[in-house]
Design an enzyme around this catalytic site. Structure first.
Site, PDB file in Angstrom:
ATOM      1  N   GLY A   1       0.826  -1.197   0.000  1.00 13.88           N
ATOM      2  CA  GLY A   1       0.000   0.000   0.000  1.00 13.88           C
ATOM      3  C   GLY A   1       0.854   1.237   0.000  1.00 13.88           C
TER       4      GLY A   1
ATOM      5  CE  LYS B   1       0.815   0.022   6.920  1.00 15.24           C
ATOM      6  NZ  LYS B   1      -0.290   0.958   7.201  1.00 15.24           N
TER       7      LYS B   1
ATOM      8  N   GLY C   1       3.098   1.157   3.291  1.00 11.62           N
ATOM      9  CA  GLY C   1       3.943   0.051   3.714  1.00 11.62           C
ATOM     10  C   GLY C   1       3.651  -1.235   2.968  1.00 11.62           C
TER      11      GLY C   1
ATOM     12  CG  ASP D   1      -6.730   5.762   1.664  1.00  7.18           C
ATOM     13  OD1 ASP D   1      -7.343   6.103   0.634  1.00  7.18           O
ATOM     14  OD2 ASP D   1      -5.675   5.107   1.619  1.00  7.18           O
TER      15      ASP D   1
END
Length: 755
Positions: free
Chosen positions: A425, A444, A428, A545
């Site tokens: 993404g 992550k 990360g 987001d």
């Protein structure tokens, strides 16, 4: 003694001198004429040549200087070679020229001849003709046979000519067959020369030329000025006698290949040739003239890897101490002896082991100290102190997640192996990890590209830790722990095995598996999670987001909202927050984009886009389409308002008409996509309305079978479904269903307009 007898004796003596054997070469024989070396079997004096066909004459009064002629003829020799069995001579050029009136010049020579008795024209030569309407021929003989061939060269002007090419335009050529000993050349023009042609091509030309070294390279300028060329170089093949090696060797007296020379027959003509044996050099036609070559002293030749020793006709190489082999550079070379290898290995091993132990002890000590310093540095660099300060500044909430060490995460991800990557993404990379208790997690690893962005990305990382540490909702991905001891910080989440909503919508196989019921449930759960973030969290949280890529799907098709790297905490006394605009193209709130004022309605807009994507199964932005059709939300709203909603719905839903619940969800998406945030519903209202629509679809409720939409609405007002109480922010107020009550009566549609 009578005079006739004396003459006979002299003739016999001269004949014996003219055919001298390899044993009797006089010392007075000429060795050169001008720039040409004279080598036996060729010679110019009695006893200096093998037989009469090899007799040459040096004309020292020639205008061009000393010139070597073959057998006192007019054939000029320009080079002699005993290694290849060839001599280079000059051959005449045939010309056919016309004057300015277009009349043939009778003084030009167009039929020169070349006659030999003991030599053959080499196949390395070519018969070449030059001209714009030249018809050239060569007539020759091979023993008792006649031979003839030729070629035609045409052209209209010089612009059509390709320099360096004799393909028939301005120049043509043919090969010379084997065995030709005599030939005549002729060249003529098959059209009269006109004035326009005479300007650039007054003549046609034909000749035999040696092309082994590209002596002749055609150019368009040859058409105009080649008449001054009288001769061209030509190669001739030669050999000794007419017998094969096997037959000639039986005459031991006159056979020339003796001593360190050998007889060869590597050409098509009669006779034999001599060659020095390998390792020898010299004239193979002279006795004992092939002498040993000292390969070790030849300049520019490196034949041995170590030491070279010359032998008769050969050489030997030796290897250094401890090595074995032939020592030749292009042979087996030198290899280490086994005993020497063992001795060296033992010494090297003992010394290496000692050094290894010493360096290992030093290295481990330094590494231990360096790791402690680095971990402390990375903890501060990754915002460890900032995290502690911000936690104490939001009411003393404590992080329940576990702090993992570097070693634990490296082991869980197999040193962050690329095969463990399950997603990437903007903030990360996500790896699949397996903890020591066999629990599968998603790790992550934050992305830090350069020093100019480090502080911003650290803030986002700490922000995500803070937000996730305060969230406890079944439709929000759960934070298990984090690691701040490495240069790149990491978060440890629960593992969601079924990919993202984006995969399920846009993968052709997966999209067929998610029915409308499943899509509606995913939308309802996602809305519930966002409503919780906005209204039930201790500090309101705006995701910022919201998109299918950030909605994970578990094995039961339950939605899990993820990726809070861009999220913002909104203080209780504020309704909006001024921030740098951040989000994803297509999902970004246009009001937020233009004003920079972030509100909870920004998430509502993004969720409306997700609803459109769930309904249509298409990507929100597609730059491959015309400009008017690139943004899906515009075409979706237009189809809804024009009563052609069925045309934009996902084909995988397999609908023949638009169900009432899809119309309700479409209308809800339309309200979420209002440009002005004040005109959009809150996330709580969206969640409750979706729960109400879901309740309408449950067949086990008796009111679902009612034919009146008003009855369904009345039931919802009097008693909401139990599903609407899944989250802490559930609201059973009738006002929550205001949008449903205000909806006009809608009948199922089959592509027709409706109001």
């Amino acid at each position: 003694m009578h005079l006739p007898i004396v003459l006979v004796v002299l003739i016999i003596m001269m004949a014996s001198l003219g055919k001298a054997s390899a044993h009797e070469l006089p010392q007075y024989c000429e060795t050169s004429c001008g720039n040409v070396s004279i080598t036996f079997p060729f010679g110019s004096g009695p006893g200096c040549y093998y037989s009469d066909e090899f007799r040459v004459t040096c004309n020292r009064s020639h205008s061009d200087g000393p010139t070597l002629l073959l057998r006192a003829s007019n054939i000029v020799i320009t080079n002699l070679s005993i290694s290849t069995g060839e001599i280079e001579v000059t051959s005449y050029v045939a010309h056919d020229c016309y004057d300015s009136n277009g009349l043939r010049d009778e003084n030009t020579s167009n039929d020169p001849s070349f006659t030999l008795m003991y030599f053959q024209v080499s196949t390395k030569n070519r018969f070449v003709a030059i001209g714009c309407n030249a018809d050239a021929n060569i007539l020759g003989s091979r023993g008792d046979e006649s031979y003839g061939t030729g070629c035609i060269s045409v052209c209209d002007n010089t612009s059509s000519i390709t320099n360096g090419s004799c393909s028939g335009i301005g120049c043509c050529e043919v090969k010379i067959p084997e065995g030709i000993g005599a030939f005549n050349l002729s060249v003529s023009n098959f059209f009269n020369h006109t004035s326009d042609v005479l300007d650039f091509n007054p003549c046609s030309h034909a000749f035999v030329v040696n092309q082994e070294y590209n002596y002749f390279n055609f150019s368009s300028t040859n058409l105009q000025n080649f008449q001054s060329i009288k001769e061209m170089p030509m190669l001739l093949d030669w050999a000794i006698g007419n017998e094969t090696c096997e037959i000639a060797s039986q005459d031991t007296k006159n056979f020339l290949c003796k001593g360190n020379s050998e007889c060869i027959e590597e050409y098509a003509g009669p006779g034999y040739r001599c060659r020095c044996k390998q390792g020898y050099a010299g004239n193979p036609y002279l006795k004992d003239n092939c002498t040993n070559i000292n390969e070790c002293q030849l300049e520019g030749i490196d034949v041995c890897l170590h030491k070279c020793e010359d032998t008769i006709g050969n050489y030997t190489c030796s290897c250094p101490r401890g090595y074995s082999g032939d020592g030749r550079k292009y042979g087996s070379g030198c290899t280490v002896k086994q005993s020497f290898v063992i001795m060296i290995s033992i010494c090297t091993s003992v010394a290496g082991l000692f050094l290894l132990l010493l360096f290992t002890w030093i290295y481990l000590g330094l590494k231990r100290h360096k790791n402690l310093i680095l971990r402390e540095k990375f903890f501060k660099q990754n915002g460890g102190i900032m995290l502690q300060q911000r936690i104490s500044g939001v009411g003393g909430s404590q992080i329940q997640a576990k702090l993992y060490t570097v070693e634990e995460l490296e082991k869980a991800t197999n040193n962050y192996d690329q095969s463990r990557i399950i997603g990437k993404g903007g903030y990360g990379t996500v790896f699949k990890g397996i903890l020591p208790d066999d629990k599968i997690v998603a790790i992550k690893q934050s992305r830090i590209a350069d020093q100019t962005q480090t502080q911003t990305q650290v803030d986002q990382f700490i922000n995500e830790v803070l937000i996730l540490s305060q969230i406890n909702h079944r439709n929000v991905v759960k934070l298990i722990g984090c690691c701040l001891e490495t240069e790149v910080p990491s978060l440890v989440y629960e593992f969601i095995p079924n990919g993202t909503l984006f995969d399920h919508i846009h993968n052709e196989c997966k999209s067929k598996a998610i029915t409308w019921d499943i899509r509606l449930r995913i939308a309802t759960e996602t809305a519930g999670a966002l409503s919780y973030l906005h209204f039930a969290a201790s500090v309101p949280i705006i995701h910022r987001d919201v998109k299918p890529m950030n909605i994970l799907i578990d094995s039961c098709y339950a939605a899990k909202v993820a990726d809070f790297g861009a999220s913002k905490l909104i203080p209780m006394d504020q309704n909006e927050l001024a921030t740098m605009v951040q989000g994803t193209l297509g999902y970004l709130d246009p009001e937020y984009f233009h004003t920079g004022q972030l509100t909870e309605k920004s998430d509502v807009y993004s969720f409306g886009v997700v609803l459109v994507e769930l309904l249509t199964g298409k990507k929100i932005v597609d730059f491959s389409k015309p400009e008017k059709e690139r943004h899906l939300t515009k075409s979706f709203i237009a189809s809804l308002e024009n009563g052609i909603l069925l045309e934009v719905l996902d084909e995988n839903l397999q609908l023949k008409e638009v169900p009432h619940d899809i119309v309700l969800v479409s209308r809800l998406a339309q309200r979420c996509l209002h440009v002005k945030g004040d005109e959009r519903p809150t996330m709580k209202e969206v969640a409750l309305e979706l729960e109400g629509i879901s309740a309408l679809m449950i067949d086990r409720h008796p009111w679902v079978k009612s034919t009146s939409n008003e009855e369904a609405t009345e039931y919802l007002l009097n008693g909401p479904s139990e599903d609407s109480e899944d989250t802490d922010d559930a609201d059973t107020s009738p006002n929550a269903f205001f949008s449903i009550i205000c909806m006009p009566k809608i009948t199922p549609m089959t592509g027709r307009r409706y109001r």
